[in-house]
Design a protein around this motif. Sequence first.
Motif, short mmCIF file in Angstrom:
data_model
loop_
_atom_site.label_atom_id
_atom_site.label_comp_id
_atom_site.label_asym_id
_atom_site.label_seq_id
_atom_site.Cartn_x
_atom_site.Cartn_y
_atom_site.Cartn_z
N GLU A 599 58.83 55.42 24.72
CA GLU A 599 59.64 54.43 25.49
C GLU A 599 59.76 54.68 26.60
OE1 GLU A 599 63.26 55.67 24.55
OE2 GLU A 599 63.63 53.75 22.47
N TYR A 603 57.15 51.33 28.06
CA TYR A 603 58.32 50.76 28.56
C TYR A 603 58.00 50.32 29.93
CZ TYR A 603 60.45 50.56 24.26
OH TYR A 603 60.75 49.87 22.73
N ALA A 645 55.77 43.15 24.34
CA ALA A 645 57.05 43.84 24.79
C ALA A 645 57.19 42.01 24.21
CB ALA A 645 56.57 43.58 26.10
N ILE A 653 63.72 46.83 25.68
CA ILE A 653 62.73 47.58 26.56
C ILE A 653 63.82 46.98 27.15
CG2 ILE A 653 60.88 47.41 27.79
CD1 ILE A 653 59.82 45.75 25.87
#
Length: 689
Positions: A599, A603, A645, A653
């Motif tokens: 993350e 991200y 994504a 996200i």
Amino acid sequence: MSNIVSVANENGVAVVTIDNPPVNALSFHVRKPLYEALAALRDDPAAKAIVIACAGRTFVAGADITEFGKPLQQPELRAIIAFLETIAKPTVAAIHGTALGGGLELALGCHFRVADSGAKLGLPEVKLGLLPGGGGTVRLPRLVGAAKALSMIVSGVPVSAGEAKAAGFVDTVFEGDLIAQAIRFADEMVARGGPFVPVRDRNDRLAGTDLAAFGAQAAELARKARGLEAPLACAEAMRNAITLPFDLALAAERQLFLKLVSGDQSRAQRHLFFAEREAAKIPGKDLRKRQIARVGIIGAGTMGGGIAMALANGGLPVTLLETSEEALRRGLATIEKNYAVSVSRGSLSEDARQKRLGLFKGSTDYADLAGCDLIIEAVFEDMAVKKEVFGRLDAIARSGAILATNTSYLDVNEIAASTSRPQDVLGMHFFSPANVMKLLEIVRAEKTAPEVLATVADLARRIGKVAVVVGVCHGFVGNRMLAARGAENEALLLEGATPSQVDKAFTNFGWPMGPFQMGDLAGLDIGWRNRKARGQTAVIADTLCEQGHFGQKTGRGWYRYEAGSREPVADLEVEALIRTKAEELEIARREIGADEIIERTLYPLVNEGARILEEGIAARASDIDVVWVNGYGFPIGKGGPMFWAGLEGAGRIVERLEFWHGQTGRAIFEPAPALRRFAETGAWEVAGG
């Protein structure tokens, strides 16, 4: 018949010609008339033999990829091949150009295959996340044996006509008029008489296959697959070909194909297939490309030498310029050594090595660049140095010559402004080692002429590079996003992770290596130098560099390296340094899991890509995917960061970025408007034009 499939009778040999430019793909509007032509010829007494050939520059170069994943219109390829195998009279595939994927499977449905000496043949479906779905895994091993077929199908690499003949799936290789010779070959087969045995019934090469040896070969391929499903499915299908009756193995192949084609990995790899082709397109009709006959390279160091090799590998003469005879000799010696290594490994012949070395001309005089059509500067990453180089080039380069900088970060507009011809200036950001890495970021400056972009994009294809046109900003697309991906690396360490934990999260995701191992490979001093130039610091990395620990080249960096080894070993002193710095900064350490690592690294990578789209630095989200898969090792089975994504869920996200933004306040976690729109609509937009 039709204007796509025609039939001509040549003294009793029916020549069926497919004409579906540009590559004779087997779409429905080809399959239907082809099937009808074969059905008419099977029982036609005027046709004593059948030759299947193609018009244009190639034999059938594959199936129509746009049909994958959609309801299949009949007749499908498997039905055509099955019908071919019911024809008692000799059938011959006449192959020129390339016979790939479905094209080779069609040819395997014939009794015989003849090829032009320049032809290439292969089953490259694995590169699309698939296996051959038209019987390739079941028929090819019956001609070449299980081991050879497995290596061909799992690698997806085409072989030459000569190699195909030696392996056993091409019967004859011809020079000259292929169709005329294929007709003569068919006549000879008629004279020889039948019965003509279809490939499906040829079991000699499979009989007695060593299953243990096959299993060991398949296991090694699985190890190299790094999480990709298609190579493993290919091995499973091949084992079925050995152990099951033909029809059962064929049915099992189809089930494996359908499973793969509906999966995320194949969708991702097919996305990349089209993305690479789209990225290479330069807007504007009828752009007249400039001729590139000789290239000059300024700088014979690691980068300049690699670029020079890439160009010579593509057959281009190169003038290599250095500031001193000693530096020039050193650079040329490195090039010779690299080619010698290729010869020793068997990837290059001695004759080819000599030809490539003959393309190099060394010089220490800028005047020797005057006749070059393209000059690429590959000197130290310093604006003042580069502007000085371009000032000198402006004085000596011929009118119309293209001037390129290999900068990784610097402002190409500022470099172009140091010349009187900014329309001829652009960036060519090669990736190291330049003679190996596929990606080339072509940096479009504000005044770069469209035909200059088109010329360099065409050159990239000539030298085997994957080109993506990007705009000017610090780090362009790749390195700008790399900075976002790495922004939390030290924070993760200070808060509780170790370098090996972060790297393991990356390799489990599918990267070839994690960021800390990659840093050691590249050299920590590179990032240190860049940070100092920008007035930035990295508390742990800077300390390692101050200690002279630059990575593999010094034996220590984020990891330790034993003498002569590139295998990273966890360094307890580095872990102690991390704890000490955390205490000094009063950071409480805790357990950090793999999900958090992803993350806080990937991200922001996606988020920065969204900002790049908003600013118009990249033309398409798919261009960013091409950059990251070909230049930075983003797992191909995930399709690149922008495609991934969508798989990950853009809404998730955005949600997690908002969480981390609230926790840290750092700008990399503020969701970009383009990312929010993607979460809402499911489609990437380009707000920046």
